[in-house]
Enzyme design. Structure first.
Site, short mmCIF file in Angstrom:
data_model
loop_
_atom_site.label_atom_id
_atom_site.label_comp_id
_atom_site.label_asym_id
_atom_site.label_seq_id
_atom_site.Cartn_x
_atom_site.Cartn_y
_atom_site.Cartn_z
N SER A 242 -7.67 8.27 11.74
CA SER A 242 -9.10 8.27 12.03
C SER A 242 -9.75 6.99 11.49
O SER A 242 -9.31 5.89 11.83
CB SER A 242 -9.71 9.55 11.45
OG SER A 242 -10.94 9.83 12.02
N ASP A 470 -8.94 13.50 22.21
CA ASP A 470 -9.38 13.48 20.82
C ASP A 470 -10.90 13.53 20.79
O ASP A 470 -11.57 12.73 21.44
CB ASP A 470 -8.89 12.19 20.16
CG ASP A 470 -9.07 12.18 18.64
OD1 ASP A 470 -10.18 12.51 18.18
OD2 ASP A 470 -8.12 11.80 17.94
N HIS A 498 -7.66 16.11 17.01
CA HIS A 498 -7.88 14.81 16.38
C HIS A 498 -6.61 14.32 15.70
O HIS A 498 -6.09 14.98 14.82
CB HIS A 498 -9.02 14.94 15.36
CG HIS A 498 -9.43 13.65 14.73
ND1 HIS A 498 -9.54 12.48 15.43
CD2 HIS A 498 -9.77 13.36 13.44
CE1 HIS A 498 -9.94 11.51 14.62
NE2 HIS A 498 -10.07 12.02 13.40
#
Length: 528
Positions: A242, A470, A498
């Site tokens: 991320s 995502d 995610h």
């Protein structure tokens, strides 16, 4: 945050500081530039003298410091404290008033097999605790073959939890902040939202004035190079998820010659300005919600009913509207479930499809007058404890984001003008995420960074991983980052949720494990 998500990654939270946060086939990605051998070269070397000759003399004391390891209180892990310059322009000396403490943790390679060095991991955020992630998941949950060959290492970046944490609001103040209406219907409600953002910013300045100008991603990336040296590694091996992909790409761009094996999973696009990032993320949550809606409609008791995703989305939007007018009880009189926490609760569950059953149950209860389930999801997203205290995730998140880029908006008028484009990206979440993007407008410290492509010319092959649906880091961001990096190679997971590594795809995990253990990057454009 949802527990399953927290164990894997801290979602990229771009849009808000406390209201809402961010079988294989092979095909060319059509834009990735390859400048280095796809084999990845030899294994990363570890050495007692890992300070490059290019390190400025003023920084050498930091690079040459020796870490003193101690028991963490968590079986199998050791902790230490690393010194870094508070301000790299005026570094001072380790331990002086001009330095800052960076908390570090490790778990030694378990064997069997030859040790490859250290593998530094970062869960994202910004604001996620690397140490918490290491001890709860990476240090014990990464593939055994990887943990056998690498010392598993992480750190809390400056401003985060154990490393001079940014503090902004008390627990009760944060409770009130998270209840503020994020879809203002008139000028009066706009003024209340602006006042909330201003109070948040003022609280950060009052409580964290010393560190606030020095918590940018560039600062954290420079700390990571000192960490690499203190660990005795000539090159950095790293897995970032991320926001951790932005941290890793920033490191590679600053120190391309020191890149070992880098995996950037759930990638951000550093070339996108804040407004575009927020709008892209809004579209990502819409995509994730539609996947949830399709699944929900197949269930015997979907609280949003059946029908096409547009109809399901409209029913959720109508429910949010009702909550805006009349919150429902949550079991805590001072914290009823209004539109803002309900929206956050839904978004929290969209990070991981394993949370969809919990979301269905929470929505069913809320629609029947019991908001406790959705509020609990929101609390987990904000890392609110049962005693009413908060971790500093949201405070550090704002501090980093507001330094890394100029604000998305100049004021309420510019938000209002952009709301239609956000609602086009997401009819359900658009308006709220547009207004949440106002957070950096009132930040007390001027930004030090700006949107720009990161190329890392001369770096060894870097694996960029993207998930097609995502919610927090849209797939096109992974495509963009792989294309920007001179040695980027794109690995795609066709799925929901995610990030991709460690989430059940043997294809993804095999490709990444092979890269980490053998240095062989997957062929650019590989799809799983």
């Amino acid at each position: 945050m949802d527990t399953s998500r927290l164990l894997r990654t801290t979602g990229t939270v771009i849009a808000a500081a406390g209201l809402l946060l961010a079988g294989c086939t092979s095909e060319g990605s059509g834009g990735t530039r390859a400048a280095a051998s796809s084999s990845g070269g030899s294994a990363p070397k570890s050495t007692a003298t890992a300070t490059p000759a290019a390190v400025p003399a003023a920084l050498r004391p930091y690079y040459e410091q020796k870490l003193s390891w101690r028991d963490c209180g968590v079986p199998g892990f050791q902790c230490s404290t690393m010194k870094a310059p508070l301000d790299y322009a005026h570094p001072g000396t380790p331990g002086s008033a001009q330095s800052i403490d960076i908390a570090v943790a490790r778990r030694a390679a378990t064997g069997p097999g030859k040790r490859l060095g250290s593998l530094v991991v970062n869960p994202g955020g910004p604001g996620g605790s690397g140490i918490g992630y290491l001890q709860a998941y990476a240090g014990i949950g990464y593939p055994a073959a990887v943990r056998a060959r690498y010392d598993m290492v992480s750190f809390d970046p400056r401003g985060v939890e154990r490393s001079s944490p940014v503090e902004c609001l008390s627990g009760p103040e944060m409770d009130r902040f998270t209840q503020v209406d994020q879809t203002p219907d008139d000028k009066a409600e706009q003024a209340l939202l602006v006042a909330a953002f201003k109070k948040f910013a003022a609280g950060c300045q009052a409580r964290s004035q010393r560190v606030l100008p020095h918590v940018s991603t560039v600062d954290a990336a420079r700390d990571m190079d000192i960490l690499r040296a203190t660990l005795g590694d000539e090159k950095l091996s790293y897995v970032g998820a991320s926001y951790g992909t932005f941290l890793g790409a920033t490191y590679a761009d600053l120190f391309p010659g020191r890149v070992g094996r880098l995996v950037l999973d759930g990638a951000m696009d550093p070339s996108r300005p804040a407004l575009e990032l927020n709008r892209d993320q809004t579209a990502g949550f819409e995509t994730a919600f539609r996947s949830f809606a399709k699944d929900c409609a197949k269930q015997p008791e979907c609280p949003l009913g059946s029908g096409d995703p547009d109809a399901v989305a409209q029913r959720l939007k109508e429910f949010f509207r009702k909550l805006d007018a009349q919150p429902v009880p949550s079991g805590e009189p001072a914290r009823p479930l209004g539109e803002s926490p309900a929206t956050t609760g839904v978004i929290a569950a969209l990070y991981d499809e394993s949370a969809w059953p919990q979301l269905r149950e929470a929505l069913t209860s809320a629609m029947n007058g019991d908001g406790a389930g959705l509020l609990a999801l929101a609390d987990s997203y904000y890392e609110r404890e049962a005693d009413g205290t908060y971790a500093n995730l949201m405070f550090a998140n704002a501090a980093v984001n507001c330094l890394d880029q100029p604000p998305a908006f100049s004021g309420p008028e510019s938000v209002q003008a952009a709301v239609p484009s956000f609602e086009k990206a997401s009819p359900v979440f658009g308006a709220g995420l547009a207004w949440a993007s106002l957070n950096c407008t009132y930040w007390p410290v001027k930004p030090t960074g700006s949107a720009r492509a990161l190329e890392a010319e001369g770096a060894a092959p870097i694996v960029v991983v993207g998930t097609t649906r995502d919610p927090a880091t849209p797939y096109k961001w992974a495509q963009a980052l792989a294309g920007q990096l001179a040695s980027g190679t794109l690995l795609t997971y066709d799925g929901d949720g995610h990030t991709a590594y460690g989430r059940g795809s043997d294809c993804i995990d095999t490709a990444i494990n092979t890269y980490l253990l053998e240095g062989k990057a997957p062929k650019d454009g590989t799809k799983c």
